[in-house]
Design an enzyme around this catalytic site. Structure first.
Site, mmCIF file in Angstrom:
data_model
loop_
_atom_site.group_PDB
_atom_site.id
_atom_site.type_symbol
_atom_site.label_atom_id
_atom_site.label_comp_id
_atom_site.label_asym_id
_atom_site.label_seq_id
_atom_site.Cartn_x
_atom_site.Cartn_y
_atom_site.Cartn_z
ATOM 1 N N SER A 110 0.857 -1.183 0.000
ATOM 2 C CA SER A 110 0.000 0.000 0.000
ATOM 3 C C SER A 110 0.885 1.221 0.000
ATOM 4 C CB SER A 110 -0.911 0.011 1.233
ATOM 5 O OG SER A 110 -1.431 1.306 1.461
ATOM 6 N N GLY A 111 0.627 2.136 -0.927
ATOM 7 C CA GLY A 111 1.429 3.355 -0.989
ATOM 8 C C GLY A 111 1.212 4.255 0.215
ATOM 9 N N SER A 112 -0.055 4.525 0.571
ATOM 10 C CA SER A 112 -0.319 5.417 1.698
ATOM 11 C C SER A 112 0.210 4.834 3.005
ATOM 12 C CB SER A 112 -1.823 5.714 1.807
ATOM 13 O OG SER A 112 -2.558 4.529 2.028
ATOM 14 N N GLY A 153 -1.960 5.080 -2.950
ATOM 15 C CA GLY A 153 -0.798 4.891 -3.812
ATOM 16 C C GLY A 153 -1.021 3.819 -4.855
ATOM 17 N N THR A 154 -1.624 2.692 -4.434
ATOM 18 C CA THR A 154 -1.846 1.615 -5.401
ATOM 19 C C THR A 154 -2.899 1.998 -6.428
ATOM 20 O OG1 THR A 154 -3.313 0.575 -3.770
ATOM 21 C CG2 THR A 154 -1.065 -0.289 -3.947
#
Length: 351
Positions: free
Chosen positions: A91-93, A259-260
């Site tokens: 996960s980007g965040s 992010g994803t």
């Protein structure tokens, strides 16, 4: 006397998505890699996720990131991501929040300017670049997972909605990508509940139709995500912007664009021939927060055009605290298997 466990946590958010970072209080987990430790939690000790994402300790809209020792010599720490849908491998965040928490807590020493280090996620090693000014973590840039398009422009009949056109992208999880305008949305905050209802119906319909298999990971479970795409606006040379919203099944619209979700949109834009390496996309959420994705490169793998990308965002520290878990609380006892990872650390304290 009562049985009690104390967890050390740091509350953060990136783009509005709250990530609760667990920095202490959990026993070492079995597993030779962070991925194996994640699988242990998922299969045998899911109580921690349930505890911290549900009443009375949390909300399903939050995420939890558990800091664990890295098992790879190149990584300074490992982390396991927990969400309402389960255990995403990336996960980007959450990565932005975890990297910020590690720096702000002193678990990784800060260096002024641009600082680079590696973390170990369940998906593997993640390159982090932190920009630090006057001792403050201003931005985090993390590598997005290689992303590609699995299905392009399929249609499905969705009860109460009608025919919906969607594409399927992989960017750390499979995403249904849908045009928000075609579904009557402007992607503003007032639409949040209707977006969740619409996404729920679409994901349920797609799940009932078929599953999706990653070309190396194989079956990674039912479709968990949907990304609403707003119109694409070019705001500069090689720089684009789009309002966006990411949905996590069942029932959650993320505060950030994720992010994803941004990586998935980059993969779709590449598939459509709209961008080239070096171009950037800013996704803007219902709350007018944003992440910037950069299209780094593309390569062919197993018949797919696989997009390499990075995600840049800022995380804010909201609180540092202790969570006290009382094992006599019936709402705690409902968290099956919690004792698998906590039993040796709980203590008797005067009641």
């Amino acid at each position: 006397m009562r049985n009690e466990l104390i967890l050390q946590v740091m509350e953060t958010h990136a783009g509005g998505d709250v990530s609760r970072i667990v920095t202490g209080g959990i026993d070492p987990l079995p597993g030779a890699t962070v991925r194996e430790q994640m699988e242990y939690l998922r299969d045998d000790a899911d109580g921690l996720r349930k505890l911290l994402l549900n009443e009375p300790y949390g909300l399903p809209e939050m995420s939890v990131d558990l800091i664990v020792p890295s098992t790879h010599p190149d990584a300074q720490a490992g982390y396991i991501i927990m969400e309402v849908m389960g255990y995403p491998i990336y996960s980007g965040s959450n990565t932005i929040c975890t990297a910020t928490a590690l720096l702000e807590s002193g678990m990784i020493a800060k260096q002024e300017g641009n600082q680079q280090f590696m973390l170990e996620s369940p998906a593997g090693l993640v390159h982090i670049e932190a920009h630090i000014e006057n001792g403050v973590v201003e931005t985090i840039t993390c590598g997005g997972l290689p992303s590609y398009i699995d299905t392009y422009q399929a249609t499905i009949d969705v009860p109460s909605i009608g025919e919906v056109t969607y594409s399927i992208a992989y960017s750390g999880g499979f995403y249904a990508m849908v045009d928000a305008t075609q579904l009557g949305f402007s992607l503003v905050r007032e639409e949040e509940s209707r977006l969740a209802e619409c996404a729920y119906a679409i994901v349920e319909a797609i799940q009932a139709r078929s599953g999706f298999s990653h070309y190396t990971l194989g079956d990674v479970g039912p479709l968990p995500f949907l990304h609403f795409m707003g119109p694409l606006e070019q705001v500069g040379q090689g720089f684009y912007r789009s309002r966006s919203a990411t949905y996590v099944h069942p029932g959650v619209i993320c505060r950030s664009t994720t992010g994803t979700g941004t990586s998935a949109r980059l993969a779709l834009m590449n598939y459509q021939g709209l961008i080239q390496p070096g171009d950037k996309l800013e996704t803007v959420s219902l709350r007018d927060t944003g992440f910037i994705g950069e299209f780094v490169a593309v390569h062919q793998e197993n018949g797919h055009a696989v997009v390499e990308n990075t995600i840049t965002g800022k995380s804010y520290v909201l609180a540092r605290s202790e969570i006290r878990v009382n094992f006599e609380d019936p709402m705690v006892r409902e968290c099956n298997s919690l004792h698998h990872i906590l039993s040796s650390r709980h203590k008797d304290t005067p009641g």
